[in-house]
Enzyme design. Sequence first.
Site, PDB file in Angstrom:
ATOM      1  CE  LYS A  76      -1.563  -8.974   0.406  1.00 25.89           C
ATOM      2  NZ  LYS A  76      -1.248  -8.226   1.439  1.00 25.89           N
ATOM      3  CE  LYS A  95       0.104 -17.044   0.065  1.00 27.28           C
ATOM      4  NZ  LYS A  95       0.899 -15.811   0.380  1.00 27.28           N
ATOM      5  CE  LYS A 105      -4.635 -12.131   5.562  1.00 19.61           C
ATOM      6  NZ  LYS A 105      -3.498 -12.423   6.085  1.00 19.61           N
TER       7      LYS A 105
HETATM    8  P1  TYM Z   1       1.057 -12.656   7.226  1.00 20.46           P
HETATM    9  O1  TYM Z   1       0.213 -11.829   8.239  1.00 20.46           O
HETATM   10  O2  TYM Z   1       0.529 -12.859   5.775  1.00 20.46           O
HETATM   11  O3  TYM Z   1       1.541 -13.863   7.674  1.00 20.46           O
HETATM   12  C1  TYM Z   1       2.148 -14.293   8.630  1.00 20.46           C
HETATM   13  C2  TYM Z   1       3.204 -15.315   8.609  1.00 20.46           C
HETATM   14  O4  TYM Z   1       2.592 -16.597   8.059  1.00 20.46           O
HETATM   15  C3  TYM Z   1       3.385 -17.029   7.029  1.00 20.46           C
HETATM   16  N1  TYM Z   1       2.401 -17.740   6.145  1.00 20.46           N
HETATM   17  C4  TYM Z   1       2.755 -18.974   5.718  1.00 20.46           C
HETATM   18  N2  TYM Z   1       3.652 -19.877   5.979  1.00 20.46           N
HETATM   19  C5  TYM Z   1       3.578 -21.158   5.393  1.00 20.46           C
HETATM   20  N3  TYM Z   1       2.471 -21.579   4.582  1.00 20.46           N
HETATM   21  C6  TYM Z   1       1.693 -20.708   4.607  1.00 20.46           C
HETATM   22  N4  TYM Z   1       0.553 -21.144   3.886  1.00 20.46           N
HETATM   23  C7  TYM Z   1       1.410 -19.506   4.944  1.00 20.46           C
HETATM   24  N5  TYM Z   1       0.741 -18.145   4.784  1.00 20.46           N
HETATM   25  C8  TYM Z   1       1.272 -17.226   5.731  1.00 20.46           C
HETATM   26  C9  TYM Z   1       3.975 -15.773   6.366  1.00 20.46           C
HETATM   27  O5  TYM Z   1       5.123 -15.850   5.562  1.00 20.46           O
HETATM   28  C10 TYM Z   1       4.275 -14.816   7.453  1.00 20.46           C
HETATM   29  O6  TYM Z   1       5.368 -15.114   8.082  1.00 20.46           O
HETATM   30  N6  TYM Z   1       4.277  -8.917   5.583  1.00 20.46           N
HETATM   31  C11 TYM Z   1       4.093  -9.807   6.664  1.00 20.46           C
HETATM   32  C12 TYM Z   1       3.932  -9.334   8.182  1.00 20.46           C
HETATM   33  C13 TYM Z   1       4.986  -8.450   8.422  1.00 20.46           C
HETATM   34  C14 TYM Z   1       6.323  -8.683   8.655  1.00 20.46           C
HETATM   35  C15 TYM Z   1       7.029  -7.650   9.112  1.00 20.46           C
HETATM   36  C16 TYM Z   1       6.922 -10.140   8.789  1.00 20.46           C
HETATM   37  C17 TYM Z   1       5.150  -7.065   8.497  1.00 20.46           C
HETATM   38  N7  TYM Z   1       6.195  -6.666   8.847  1.00 20.46           N
HETATM   39  C18 TYM Z   1       8.455  -7.692   9.360  1.00 20.46           C
HETATM   40  C19 TYM Z   1       8.262 -10.263   9.237  1.00 20.46           C
HETATM   41  C20 TYM Z   1       9.153  -9.145   9.332  1.00 20.46           C
HETATM   42  C21 TYM Z   1       2.743 -10.633   6.251  1.00 20.46           C
HETATM   43  O7  TYM Z   1       1.755 -10.097   5.755  1.00 20.46           O
HETATM   44  O8  TYM Z   1       2.384 -11.823   6.920  1.00 20.46           O
END
Ligand code: TYM
Length: 331
Positions: free
Chosen positions: A111, A194, A197
């Site tokens: 990022k 993957k 967005k």
């Molecule tokens: P975020 O908001 O990017 O994504 C949310 C969840 O979706 C999963 N994900 C995917 N899984 C499979 N294939 C894909 N292409 C794909 N794209 C996204 C992500 O792995 C995630 O589980 N840092 C985290 C948010 C967060 C969090 C936490 C998660 C903040 N605090 C505490 C767990 C525990 C994030 O940016 O997810």
Amino acid sequence: MRVLSGIQPTADSFHLGNYLGALRQWVLLQETHETYYMVVDLHAITVEQDPKVLRQRTRVSAAQLLALGVDPDRSALFVQSHVPEHAQLSWVLECQTGFGEASRMTQFKDKAARQGTEHASVGLFTYPILQAADILVYQANEVPVGEDQRQHLELSRNLAQRFNRRYGKTFTVPEPHIVKDTAKIYDLQDPAAKMSKSASSPNGLIELLEDPKRSAKKIRSAVTDTGREIAFDPEGKAGVSNLLTIHSALSGQSIPELEAAYEGKGYGDLKKDVAEVLVEFVTPFQDRVRSYLDDIAELDKVLARGAERARAVAAETLSLVYDRIGFLPVV
Ligand code: TYM
């Protein structure tokens, strides 16, 4: 056994990767675990957000979670900024994290590189430590996420173990809950990347709230390969395998069942059917989201109730941590 997870309110809609990789597991784990689920607005502001848009997206995120089956009577469903203990514990954990250790986080590197490292915020750098605080403040045993969060989970585990060694047993060491079959859903236009967005082409991304006709069209124009056979082979047939994964997850049919069913058929048949199961899934989902958003006052009440439940647990952990590190109690 406790479960915690979060999702960022940084898009107008969740995408199919979010749902299949993580959110489906959130819903399932409610059956067996004490569950804490949140919309991570603190994480969202690590990159610039328009305040009005952020507020709107936070509500739409909560509505989507409810519409997917997060049950606010069973789970504490809340907004991260409503529970101040996350940010408070994050500071303590930042003081246990090495600069080099934080610098090795690949999501930060990606990022930051995209923005130019000079312009990336310090918040983006400490992002994974806040995530560790999210998890550890609930003493979570399991964290349902997609494959892309594995490294952040590893940092959370390391921080928990380090703190426990230094100050005595304080934190539960969390395990990632990553379901292999759907841990990484791929971009429809670039099946080596993957689904995300920030994809290079909007046609690679299925947004759960977009017009289902548009989603169907994206599926029909998904990149496959020059072969003919419908077989699950992620190395050789990445695009077809991704479509099989999506079909299987949404229809409940196993991959071998699907392979057998498509014997002698073409990629066009598979795409048509994936589009159909997808439309069948998103159409009623979108109706439910709309109905949750029709009553914002009620939605906000649900979130307030969730925050209250979450805070009771978070405050307990934070006061233990403050005591362990030698902060003077308030008398
Ligand atoms: P975020 O908001 O990017 O994504 C949310 C969840 O979706 C999963 N994900 C995917 N899984 C499979 N294939 C894909 N292409 C794909 N794209 C996204 C992500 O792995 C995630 O589980 N840092 C985290 C948010 C967060 C969090 C936490 C998660 C903040 N605090 C505490 C767990 C525990 C994030 O940016 O997810």
